[in-house]
Scaffold this active site. Structure first.
Site, PDB file in Angstrom:
ATOM      1  N   CYS A 132       0.845  -1.187   0.000  1.00  6.66           N
ATOM      2  CA  CYS A 132       0.000   0.000   0.000  1.00  6.66           C
ATOM      3  C   CYS A 132       0.882   1.239   0.000  1.00  6.66           C
ATOM      4  CB  CYS A 132      -0.898  -0.109   1.216  1.00  6.66           C
ATOM      5  SG  CYS A 132      -1.356   1.342   2.069  1.00  6.66           S
ATOM      6  N   THR A 154       1.144   3.424   2.136  1.00  9.73           N
ATOM      7  CA  THR A 154       1.782   3.554   3.451  1.00  9.73           C
ATOM      8  C   THR A 154       3.125   2.827   3.470  1.00  9.73           C
ATOM      9  OG1 THR A 154      -0.394   3.623   4.481  1.00  9.73           O
ATOM     10  CG2 THR A 154       1.455   3.110   5.924  1.00  9.73           C
ATOM     11  N   HIS A 204       5.708   4.883   1.842  1.00  6.52           N
ATOM     12  CA  HIS A 204       6.214   5.929   2.746  1.00  6.52           C
ATOM     13  C   HIS A 204       7.246   5.345   3.712  1.00  6.52           C
ATOM     14  CE1 HIS A 204       3.602   9.184   1.552  1.00  6.52           C
ATOM     15  NE2 HIS A 204       2.550   8.398   1.620  1.00  6.52           N
ATOM     16  N   GLU A 237      -1.796  -5.300   4.896  1.00  7.91           N
ATOM     17  CA  GLU A 237      -2.952  -5.762   4.121  1.00  7.91           C
ATOM     18  C   GLU A 237      -2.706  -7.236   3.837  1.00  7.91           C
ATOM     19  OE1 GLU A 237      -3.367  -1.494   1.747  1.00  7.91           O
ATOM     20  OE2 GLU A 237      -3.168  -3.348   0.616  1.00  7.91           O
ATOM     21  N   CYS A 276     -10.593   3.204  25.685  1.00  9.07           N
ATOM     22  CA  CYS A 276     -10.744   4.660  25.631  1.00  9.07           C
ATOM     23  C   CYS A 276     -12.216   5.005  25.358  1.00  9.07           C
ATOM     24  CB  CYS A 276      -9.837   5.252  24.549  1.00  9.07           C
ATOM     25  SG  CYS A 276     -10.372   4.907  22.869  1.00  9.07           S
ATOM     26  N   CYS A 329     -10.110   4.855  17.837  1.00 11.87           N
ATOM     27  CA  CYS A 329      -9.401   4.646  19.112  1.00 11.87           C
ATOM     28  C   CYS A 329      -8.299   5.682  19.302  1.00 11.87           C
ATOM     29  CB  CYS A 329      -8.805   3.235  19.124  1.00 11.87           C
ATOM     30  SG  CYS A 329      -7.737   2.940  20.559  1.00 11.87           S
ATOM     31  N   LEU A 334     -11.444  10.707   1.921  1.00 14.85           N
ATOM     32  CA  LEU A 334     -10.599   9.611   2.379  1.00 14.85           C
ATOM     33  C   LEU A 334      -9.122   9.844   2.060  1.00 14.85           C
ATOM     34  CD1 LEU A 334     -10.870   6.530   3.518  1.00 14.85           C
ATOM     35  CD2 LEU A 334     -10.119   6.017   1.204  1.00 14.85           C
ATOM     36  N   GLY A 335      -8.845  10.427   0.882  1.00 10.39           N
ATOM     37  CA  GLY A 335      -7.455  10.697   0.496  1.00 10.39           C
ATOM     38  C   GLY A 335      -6.802  11.626   1.509  1.00 10.39           C
TER      39      GLY A 335
HETATM   40 ZN   LIG Z   1      -2.813   0.067   3.401  1.00 11.43          ZN
HETATM   41 ZN   LIG Z   2      -9.359   2.835  22.272  1.00  6.25          ZN
END
Ligand SMILES: [Zn+2]
Ligand SMILES: [Zn+2]
Length: 350
Positions: free
Chosen positions: A47, A49, A52, A73, A105, A116, A270-271
């Site tokens: 992905c 991510t 990066h 993923e 939390c 979260c 979302l982007g």
């Molecule tokens: Zn991903």
């Molecule tokens: Zn939490």
């Protein structure tokens, strides 16, 4: 009950030290602790991510402490079960919710685990699935028996698109998807399968626009073409689109979306944008009565149920998005493909 596999070593793709790059290493196969399961990884997709993390940008340096096995993923077969595991069985093929929640939390207690406050991510904060085996909490294993493992892995990013698409009703609506990376392509297919009246997709990469057509876009348009906005207005009878699914993180795409959305429309964002984005709020958003939804992660477990329903009903075939399947050892090619943007989803098969 104890692990059936646990001895021996495995291959894994890991960030060994702070800095660019990754290495294929040998590691001890991990053992599942209480409430955990050991998976044999059948497929793991790469992905943005991961790119990066590979390139080691500022975000990566802040979030990842090496050594760390990457990959969030993934699809795997349960081959070991820790104490207290009751739902998942050995031999199950499972998809993996990549976010780890604290369950304690305020957000978790409200049932908003995807928000979260102490969120951690598999393959970033704990070892991930670019490996022959991985240990995950049972709560993060989603039974996916009978599906293609590459599709099972794709459920994680697809879930983001499902979450974005169904933030409000989409059936019978005119939809614009901005950005045709793998999640945008999923969004095109989801909008089509969910009965959208019109699905328009925009990107600047012809390869991706072709994939958008394959996924069912009525119109796949070059966002940089000066005639694109007029084409969208014409396709909606001059009214503009009712739904925008913003998947690009590009300020220009958002700007364009604000010009072709109908009054009272909604935008699911979302982007991820790089830094602050200037938008004209008063006339373009407030006086248009628009609704902007920030979409993060997948709702647990509602999004997973909807994702599986779409896949299992046959309403949606995401396999055209999976353009490359490579062995773990071919990781250099996999990262190259991803960086080139001439690929849909690249899946590693450990
Ligand atoms: Zn991903
Ligand atoms: Zn939490």
């Amino acid at each position: 009950m104890t692990a059936t596999v646990g001895a021996g070593t495995m291959r894994a793709l890991a960030k060994v030290e702070a800095g660019p790059g990754v290495e294929l290493i040998e590691r001890q196969v991990p053992e599942p602790g209480p409430g955990e399961v050991l998976l044999r990884v059948d497929a793991a997709s790469i992905c943005g991510t991961d790119l990066h993390l590979f390139q080691w940008d500022e975000w990566a340096a802040e979030n990842l402490v090496p050594p760390r096995i990457l990959g969030h993923e993934l699809a795997g077969t349960v081959v070991g079960i820790g104490p207290g595991v009751s739902r998942v069985r050995e031999g199950d093929l499972v998809g993996v919710e990549s976010h780890l929640f604290c369950w304690e939390c305020a957000q978790c207690q409200r049932g908003e685990m995807h928000l979260c406050r102490d969120l951690r991510v598999i393959g970033v904060h704990v070892d991930g699935g670019f490996a022959e085996h991985v240990v995950i909490p049972e709560a993060n294993a989603v039974e996916s028996n009978g599906l293609d493992p590459a599709v099972v892995a794709l459920q994680e990013p697809m879930g983001n698109a499902v979450h974005a698409a169904f933030a409000e009703p989409i059936e019978g609506r005119t939809v614009l998807v901005t950005g045709c990376g793998p999640i945008g392509l999923c969004a095109v297919g989801i909008a089509r399968a969910a009965g959208a009246a019109l699905v328009v997709a925009t990107d600047t990469e012809p390869y991706r626009l072709d994939l958008a057509r394959t996924m069912g876009a009525d119109l796949a348009l070059d966002a940089s073409d000066p005639g694109t906005e007029a084409r969208i207005m014409e396709a909606t009878g001059g009214d503009g689109v009712e739904v925008v699914l913003e998947m690009s993180g590009s300020p220009r795409a958002l700007d364009q979306a604000l010009r072709v959305i109908t009054r009272g429309g909604r935008i699911s964002l979302l982007g991820i944008f790089n830094g602050a984005v200037p938008i004209e709020l008063s006339e373009s958003v407030i006086m248009q009565g628009l609704r902007l939804h920030g979409i993060f992660g997948r709702r647990i477990y509602d999004t997973w149920e909807r994702t599986q329903a779409l896949l299992r009903s046959g309403a949606l075939d995401v396999t055209p998005i999976i353009t490359h399947r490579l062995d773990l050892s071919e990781w250099p090619k996999a990262f190259e493909l991803l960086a080139s943007r001439h690929a849909g989803k690249v899946v590693l098969l450990p």
